[in-house]
Write an enzyme that holds these catalytic residues in place. Structure first.
Site, PDB file in Angstrom:
ATOM      1  NE  ARG A 297      -4.094  -1.854   0.310  1.00 24.14           N
ATOM      2  CZ  ARG A 297      -4.069  -3.100  -0.186  1.00 24.14           C
ATOM      3  NH1 ARG A 297      -3.030  -3.539  -0.895  1.00 24.14           N
ATOM      4  NH2 ARG A 297      -5.089  -3.910   0.017  1.00 24.14           N
TER       5      ARG A 297
ATOM      6  CB  CYS B 253      -8.819  -1.535   4.450  1.00 20.77           C
ATOM      7  SG  CYS B 253      -9.460  -3.216   4.266  1.00 20.77           S
TER       8      CYS B 253
ATOM      9  CD  GLU C   6      -5.608   0.727   2.544  1.00 18.06           C
ATOM     10  OE1 GLU C   6      -5.464  -0.337   3.148  1.00 18.06           O
ATOM     11  OE2 GLU C   6      -6.248   0.840   1.494  1.00 18.06           O
TER      12      GLU C   6
END
Ligand code: EPU
Length: 327
Positions: A176, A226, A321
């Site tokens: 990520r 998320c 995130e």
């Protein structure tokens, strides 16, 4: 952030007449949360995007480029600058490669690839938002990540104003993560390199992936996917406190050295926790859902509460995130 005066807003509007004032970001984010952007402009071509950035820079007004709004938590105060939504949805398939504009919708590109009998990007069908956003955050699911499909990325480097073509290695993709998160760029286009497969097989895979998502993630709620990154660790000492709280850590997580944030949140029984109308999804612990008119402040308070509990009880510091904008 310094308040923009009416004068400065009007000066920028003179060169960008289509920019709207005080546009609520709640209308443009998947969470349906966020206060007003002082100025807001949808740019449908790359030339319009570059022109708007240039105008914002020369007027010394902050700008923020976003794609689908699917991974953003914008504050209730909104954004003190110009929000540019990059909405160039174009993409072109050429043999086994696909060049997609930053504003192309990831799900649409993934389905088109499968329709064209290409394999390697079926997983993208369930990813909300745009190719630019997915590249920026190295989005992934079910074991695949953007980095597995990206050949190169064309991006505007903000500090020098140069348009640079980055190879996959130069994108410095991590979990990520990418160079674009640390060194501000605007992603103009991404070229994916896929493999020849068969149309039926690829479409079947797309359908399977969509089913899998449906089974494990909340559907039909306003969320930003998320909330936290999964917890990555180098050596097991990072898990000492967690190990005192749980009988067994799932093998797959230990193997990957990545503990699912959703699993940790579930472990502490935090699913369903609410602040105002922001709730930790009862279906998946790493999804924060807006039950209706939730305030950004509530979502932030809930996210902080989860982080504190995981830190205090399990000795793990979760990282966001979701992109925080205007805080
Ligand atoms: N789990 C629970 N309770 C929960 C959530 C998960 O016990 O509330 C367990 C699951 O049963 C499973 C394990 O934790 O055994 C992992 O869960 P899942 O497969 O849902 O994956 P994840 O690690 O929670 C990651 C990505 C998702 C991606 C899925 C599927 C991150 C932060 N999340 O989630 O990506 O869709 O894998 O591949 O890396 C996103 O980035 O926005 C996102 C949603």
């Amino acid at each position: 952030m310094q308040k923009l005066t009416d004068e400065r807003i009007k000066a920028l509007q003179l060169v960008l007449p289509e920019a709207r004032r005080d546009e609520l970001m709640s209308a443009h984010t998947s969470m349906k949360i966020g206060g007003p952007a002082r100025l807001y402009l949808i740019v449908s071509t790359r030339a319009d995007l570059l022109n708007a950035i240039e105008a914002a820079k020369s007027h010394k007004i902050s700008f923020y480029v976003f794609g689908g709004g699917s991974n953003m938590l914008v504050s209730d105060d909104g954004y003190e600058g110009i929000m540019l939504q990059f909405a160039d949805r174009s993409y072109k398939i050429d043999g086994t490669s696909i060049r997609a504009a930053g504003g192309a919708l990831t799900g649409v590109v993934a389905r088109a690839a499968a329709e064209a009998g290409l394999t390697g990007f079926e997983w993208g069908a369930g990813i909300p938002g745009t190719i630019g956003g997915a590249t920026y955050g190295n989005s992934g699911s079910f074991g695949w990540e953007m980095k597995d499909a990206v050949a190169n990325v064309e991006a505007l480097k903000i500090s020098t104003n140069a348009i640079i073509n980055y190879s996959n290695a130069e994108c410095r993709f991590g979990y990520r993560d990418s160079r674009f998160k640390r060194d501000p760029h605007v992603i103009l286009s991404t070229t994916l390199e896929l493999r020849t497969g068969d149309r039926e097989g690829a479409l079947k895979k797309v359908a399977e992936i969509m089913e899998k998502r449906k089974a494990s993630q909340p559907q039909g709620y306003f969320s930003a996917g998320c909330l936290f990154k999964n917890f990555e660790y180098e050596d097991e000492s990072a898990l000492e406190k967690l190990q005192t709280q749980v009988e067994e850590i799932p093998e797959a997580m230990l193997k990957q050295k990545r503990i699912s944030a959703g699993w940790l949140i579930d472990l502490l029984g935090l699913k369903g926790t609410k602040i105002g109308n922001a709730q930790i999804s009862p279906i998946h612990g790493n999804f924060l859902v807006n039950l209706g008119n939730a305030r950004a402040q509530d979502a932030m308070a809930l996210s902080s509460l989860v982080k504190m509990k995981i830190r205090d009880e399990l000795g793990i510091m979760l990282e966001d995130e979701v992109q925080l904008v205007g805080w």
